[in-house]
Enzyme design. Structure first.
Site, PDB file in Angstrom:
ATOM      1  N   TYR A   1     107.878-130.465 -32.088  1.00 12.03           N
ATOM      2  CA  TYR A   1     106.572-129.827 -31.856  1.00 12.03           C
ATOM      3  C   TYR A   1     105.952-130.383 -30.574  1.00 12.03           C
ATOM      4  CZ  TYR A   1     101.630-128.618 -32.843  1.00 12.03           C
ATOM      5  OH  TYR A   1     100.324-128.150 -32.787  1.00 12.03           O
TER       6      TYR A   1
ATOM      7  N   PHE B   1      92.825-120.611 -37.873  1.00 12.57           N
ATOM      8  CA  PHE B   1      91.650-121.456 -38.107  1.00 12.57           C
ATOM      9  C   PHE B   1      90.768-121.515 -36.848  1.00 12.57           C
ATOM     10  CE2 PHE B   1      90.529-126.104 -37.598  1.00 12.57           C
ATOM     11  CZ  PHE B   1      89.286-125.991 -38.192  1.00 12.57           C
TER      12      PHE B   1
HETATM   13  P1  NAD Z   1      96.532-121.917 -37.356  1.00 11.33           P
HETATM   14  O1  NAD Z   1      97.862-122.019 -37.992  1.00 11.33           O
HETATM   15  O2  NAD Z   1      95.387-121.559 -38.212  1.00 11.33           O
HETATM   16  O3  NAD Z   1      96.569-120.925 -36.117  1.00 11.33           O
HETATM   17  C1  NAD Z   1      97.755-120.478 -35.504  1.00 11.33           C
HETATM   18  C2  NAD Z   1      97.772-118.970 -35.604  1.00 11.33           C
HETATM   19  O4  NAD Z   1      98.899-118.453 -34.893  1.00 11.33           O
HETATM   20  C3  NAD Z   1      97.894-118.478 -37.050  1.00 11.33           C
HETATM   21  O5  NAD Z   1      96.888-117.510 -37.321  1.00 11.33           O
HETATM   22  C4  NAD Z   1      99.292-117.852 -37.106  1.00 11.33           C
HETATM   23  O6  NAD Z   1      99.383-116.797 -38.040  1.00 11.33           O
HETATM   24  C5  NAD Z   1      99.457-117.418 -35.670  1.00 11.33           C
HETATM   25  N1  NAD Z   1     100.857-117.243 -35.264  1.00 11.33           N
HETATM   26  C6  NAD Z   1     101.899-118.086 -35.492  1.00 11.33           C
HETATM   27  N2  NAD Z   1     103.033-117.580 -34.970  1.00 11.33           N
HETATM   28  C7  NAD Z   1     102.688-116.402 -34.376  1.00 11.33           C
HETATM   29  C8  NAD Z   1     103.411-115.400 -33.671  1.00 11.33           C
HETATM   30  N3  NAD Z   1     104.723-115.511 -33.463  1.00 11.33           N
HETATM   31  N4  NAD Z   1     102.734-114.326 -33.217  1.00 11.33           N
HETATM   32  C9  NAD Z   1     101.386-114.187 -33.419  1.00 11.33           C
HETATM   33  N5  NAD Z   1     100.657-115.088 -34.092  1.00 11.33           N
HETATM   34  C10 NAD Z   1     101.301-116.190 -34.565  1.00 11.33           C
HETATM   35  O7  NAD Z   1      96.270-123.333 -36.635  1.00 11.33           O
HETATM   36  P2  NAD Z   1      95.069-123.806 -35.691  1.00 11.33           P
HETATM   37  O8  NAD Z   1      94.728-125.175 -36.149  1.00 11.33           O
HETATM   38  O9  NAD Z   1      94.014-122.782 -35.593  1.00 11.33           O
HETATM   39  O10 NAD Z   1      95.825-123.947 -34.299  1.00 11.33           O
HETATM   40  C11 NAD Z   1      95.542-123.151 -33.152  1.00 11.33           C
HETATM   41  C12 NAD Z   1      96.170-123.787 -31.914  1.00 11.33           C
HETATM   42  O11 NAD Z   1      95.596-125.083 -31.723  1.00 11.33           O
HETATM   43  C13 NAD Z   1      97.682-123.979 -32.019  1.00 11.33           C
HETATM   44  O12 NAD Z   1      98.276-123.659 -30.775  1.00 11.33           O
HETATM   45  C14 NAD Z   1      97.844-125.455 -32.308  1.00 11.33           C
HETATM   46  O13 NAD Z   1      99.049-125.967 -31.796  1.00 11.33           O
HETATM   47  C15 NAD Z   1      96.636-126.041 -31.601  1.00 11.33           C
HETATM   48  N6  NAD Z   1      96.239-127.327 -32.221  1.00 11.33           N
HETATM   49  C16 NAD Z   1      95.448-127.391 -33.322  1.00 11.33           C
HETATM   50  C17 NAD Z   1      95.101-128.634 -33.850  1.00 11.33           C
HETATM   51  C18 NAD Z   1      94.212-128.785 -35.052  1.00 11.33           C
HETATM   52  O14 NAD Z   1      93.894-129.928 -35.394  1.00 11.33           O
HETATM   53  N7  NAD Z   1      93.754-127.743 -35.715  1.00 11.33           N
HETATM   54  C19 NAD Z   1      95.566-129.811 -33.255  1.00 11.33           C
HETATM   55  C20 NAD Z   1      96.388-129.696 -32.159  1.00 11.33           C
HETATM   56  C21 NAD Z   1      96.701-128.466 -31.628  1.00 11.33           C
END
Ligand code: NAD
Length: 323
Positions: A149, A11
């Site tokens: 987490y 995302f």
């Molecule tokens: P998301 O799930 O869309 O993005 C995470 C991505 O990492 C996915 O595309 C997934 O396929 C990929 N992924 C997972 N395991 C993997 C691996 N072993 N190798 C390669 N790729 C892998 O979620 P997001 O919301 O876009 O989150 C992105 C980052 O932001 C994350 O680190 C998350 O912890 C952090 N985050 C997001 C939010 C939020 O509100 N969206 C809040 C807090 C933290």
């Protein structure tokens, strides 16, 4: 500049990739597609400055090869979302700890500037509001795997800061508060895309607990702006920042706003946590970021209002339903 984004099909990662391509950079997105989707990258898939690599951050030789080509790394790949963490705890912990270790080790080789994604979850059950970066972190008992987490991301922060201290790694840590917008999937428990989808389909909006718990929702475009600016500021290196919108809304109000924005006839239904999560699950009553450190560093803070975020998600979902 040549930029590597881990989690680039996710995302936030896909919005960042689009922005960096628009800014004239060359971008490689590494993603195992566990929660991300190739479709998220449709707008830039044909661009000759963009490359998608399907693979895992746990694959050290692959990560090292991609990091060696990069001048900046954005590390976003992680197992994300409370629902996923509760369903697959060991896999989530190992992805979030070992994956970050692998990316940081690769960045260390050439001291490549690296952005590390953390989360507001690290504040745990803290009860002093708003949350500031130097506050104590208060997590729950290990028996409640929800806290794994927060703990894994906390360890990521420690490891990053240890490399900053010991080896001068130019790293920046950003704690995302609820970040939402088009392309966020509701599959892993993210509330706003779920509410919008339910409202558009005329299904009930399921509000967990009393609905009086509050959150702040930031637009993904604001988060991307903050990320890009932070990596341009050498003074930000070695520092931890919050990013988020500081306008609070209860989850019940959020459901009401979604119903208003969609003109839906859906009802709001309260569901006990015990119906959705295993026994002993804990949720936080409030989560409010102090973004003054971010604003001082980059002259920007997320301000897009909730109405705009909801409107953007509604437009995306309506278009998908019409297709
Ligand atoms: P998301 O799930 O869309 O993005 C995470 C991505 O990492 C996915 O595309 C997934 O396929 C990929 N992924 C997972 N395991 C993997 C691996 N072993 N190798 C390669 N790729 C892998 O979620 P997001 O919301 O876009 O989150 C992105 C980052 O932001 C994350 O680190 C998350 O912890 C952090 N985050 C997001 C939010 C939020 O509100 N969206 C809040 C807090 C933290």
């Amino acid at each position: 500049m040549r930029i590597l984004i881990t989690g680039g099909a996710g995302f936030i990662g896909s919005h960042l990739a689009e922005r960096l391509i628009a800014d004239g950079h060359s971008v490689t997105a590494l993603d195992d597609l566990s929660t991300g989707r190739r479709d998220n990258l449709a707008a830039i898939a044909g661009n000759n400055r963009f490359r998608f690599v399907e693979g895992s951050i746990l694959d050290a030789p692959l990560v090292e090869a991609l990091a060696a080509e990069a001048e900046t790394i954005f590390h976003l790949a992680a197992a994300v979302g409370v629902k996923l963490i509760m369903e697959q705890p060991s896999r989530s912990i190992l992805t979030n700890v070992n994956g970050t270790e692998t990316v940081l080790r690769a960045a260390l080789r050439d001291r490549t500037p690296v952005f590390v994604a953390s989360t507001s979850e690290v504040y745990g059950k803290a009860s002093k509001f708003p949350f500031s970066e130097d506050d104590d972190l208060t997590i729950g008992a290990t028996r409640n795997l929800r806290w794994s987490y927060a703990c894994a991301k906390t360890l990521d922060e420690f490891l990053t800061l240890a490399h900053v201290r010991e080896a001068g790694l130019p790293a920046v840590i950003l704690r995302f508060f609820n970040t939402t917008g088009p392309r966020q999937t509701g599959r892993y428990g993210m509330v706003l895309p779920n509410f919008v989808q339910a409202a558009l389909e005329g299904r009930p909006l399921l509000v967990h607990g009393t609905g009086e718990q509050s959150r702040c929702f930031g637009h993904v475009a604001d988060a991307v702006e903050a990320m890009v600016r932070l990596m341009q500021r050498p003074e930000a290196r070695g520092e931890v920042f919050n990013v988020g919108n500081d306008q609070e809304v209860t989850i019940r109000q959020l459901a009401e706003e979604v119903i208003r924005a969609t003109g839906s006839r859906s009802e709001i239904r309260l569901v006990p946590y015990s119906d959705v999560y295993p026994e002993g699950f804990e949720d936080m009553a409030r989560r409010l970021p102090d973004v003054s450190k971010l604003e001082r560093a980059i002259g920007f803070r997320p301000r897009r209002p909730l109405a705009e975020i909801i409107a953007d998600i509604v437009a995306e979902k309506r278009a998908a339903m019409a297709a």
